[in-house]
Motif scaffolding. Structure first.
Motif, PDB file in Angstrom:
ATOM      1  N   GLU A 154      99.405  -1.997  85.608  1.00 23.97           N
ATOM      2  CA  GLU A 154      98.062  -1.512  85.291  1.00 23.97           C
ATOM      3  C   GLU A 154      97.806  -0.127  85.857  1.00 23.97           C
ATOM      4  N   GLY A 155      98.362   0.179  87.018  1.00 26.38           N
ATOM      5  CA  GLY A 155      98.237   1.528  87.560  1.00 26.38           C
ATOM      6  C   GLY A 155      98.896   2.546  86.647  1.00 26.38           C
ATOM      7  N   ALA A 156     100.094   2.200  86.171  1.00 26.18           N
ATOM      8  CA  ALA A 156     100.810   3.089  85.250  1.00 26.18           C
ATOM      9  C   ALA A 156     100.030   3.244  83.951  1.00 26.18           C
ATOM     10  N   ARG A 157      99.489   2.147  83.455  1.00 25.84           N
ATOM     11  CA  ARG A 157      98.722   2.222  82.217  1.00 25.84           C
ATOM     12  C   ARG A 157      97.492   3.100  82.404  1.00 25.84           C
ATOM     13  N   GLY A 158      96.818   2.975  83.528  1.00 26.08           N
ATOM     14  CA  GLY A 158      95.634   3.790  83.792  1.00 26.08           C
ATOM     15  C   GLY A 158      95.947   5.274  83.824  1.00 26.08           C
ATOM     16  N   ILE A 159      97.038   5.629  84.477  1.00 26.16           N
ATOM     17  CA  ILE A 159      97.448   7.040  84.552  1.00 26.16           C
ATOM     18  C   ILE A 159      97.785   7.550  83.162  1.00 26.16           C
ATOM     19  N   PHE A 160      98.555   6.756  82.410  1.00 27.28           N
ATOM     20  CA  PHE A 160      98.965   7.151  81.066  1.00 27.28           C
ATOM     21  C   PHE A 160      97.766   7.236  80.131  1.00 27.28           C
ATOM     22  N   GLN A 161      96.931   6.207  80.152  1.00 27.34           N
ATOM     23  CA  GLN A 161      95.803   6.142  79.215  1.00 27.34           C
ATOM     24  C   GLN A 161      94.754   7.209  79.501  1.00 27.34           C
TER      25      GLN A 161
ATOM     26  N   ARG B  91     106.406   3.074  80.969  1.00 25.11           N
ATOM     27  CA  ARG B  91     107.182   1.860  80.702  1.00 25.11           C
ATOM     28  C   ARG B  91     106.219   0.701  80.946  1.00 25.11           C
ATOM     29  N   ASN B  92     105.950  -0.080  79.912  1.00 19.86           N
ATOM     30  CA  ASN B  92     104.995  -1.175  80.063  1.00 19.86           C
ATOM     31  C   ASN B  92     105.278  -2.228  79.005  1.00 19.86           C
ATOM     32  N   TRP B  93     104.451  -3.223  78.933  1.00 20.77           N
ATOM     33  CA  TRP B  93     104.571  -4.295  77.951  1.00 20.77           C
ATOM     34  C   TRP B  93     103.758  -3.933  76.712  1.00 20.77           C
TER      35      TRP B  93
END
Length: 183
Positions: free
Chosen positions: A8-15, A23-25
């Motif tokens: 979720e941290g990675a998604r937040g940064i990316f989004q 790299r995520n689901w």
């Protein structure tokens, strides 16, 4: 520079538009393409990078396992729920609304799903190319193996070691883990 983050941290940064890739689901695609997302319309999905002698990608097997506890007081209702959740109709709905990959192979060619989430068609090859997760091979040593790989990659990205040096150290560490548990 951020060198590590949870899903979720990675998604937040990316989004938020502050990362070039993530790299995520597959669920993350639906969120990144949401109407309030700053990156809506600018997101694409691809398979994991190819490597090895034959240049193949190796997606992992995984998913959301459903079952009924033998201690359940409502086994019949629970079994019916599992059957409904795994039905073609429900898997199609979840693929369209949440970009969740179905377990029914034919749904990867469904025009409604592909219209809503075009990348899902690319995931069909996962059924042919997937390999067991490292936890299957590493067993009870998964945490040791995962930590060794993480530290090796971190050393490379942070400039602590060259890729060659880090991989030599990683190989020794992984062989040590293997030898320790086979004696």
């Amino acid at each position: 520079m951020e060198l590590s983050s949870g899903e979720e941290g990675a998604r937040g940064i990316f989004q938020s538009g502050n990362a070039v890739f993530m790299r995520n689901w597959p669920y993350a695609w639906a969120l990144a393409e949401g109407k309030d997302s700053p990156v809506q319309g600018n997101v694409s999905v691809t398979v994991m990078p190819r490597g090895g002698g034959h240049g193949t990608s190796a997606p992992t097997l995984g998913g959301w396992q459903l079952g009924v506890s033998k201690y359940s007081h409502s086994k019949q209702a629970a079994a019916e729920l599992v059957m409904w959740l795994t039905s073609e109709q429900e898997q199609k709905r979840r693929a369209i609304e949440g970009s969740l990959p179905p377990t029914i192979v034919s749904l990867y060619d469904d025009p409604d799903i592909l219209r809503a989430n075009p990348f899902i068609g690319q995931l069909k090859s996962s059924f042919d190319d997937a390999i067991a997760r490292p936890s299957t091979v590493a067993g009870e040593n998964y945490n040791k193996v995962s930590s060794a790989v993480f530290n090796s990659v971190h050393n490379i990205l942070s400039g602590g070691l060259s890729p060659e040096e880090s991989l030599i150290k990683l190989e020794k560490k992984l062989k040590g883990i293997k030898l320790k548990d086979t004696n």
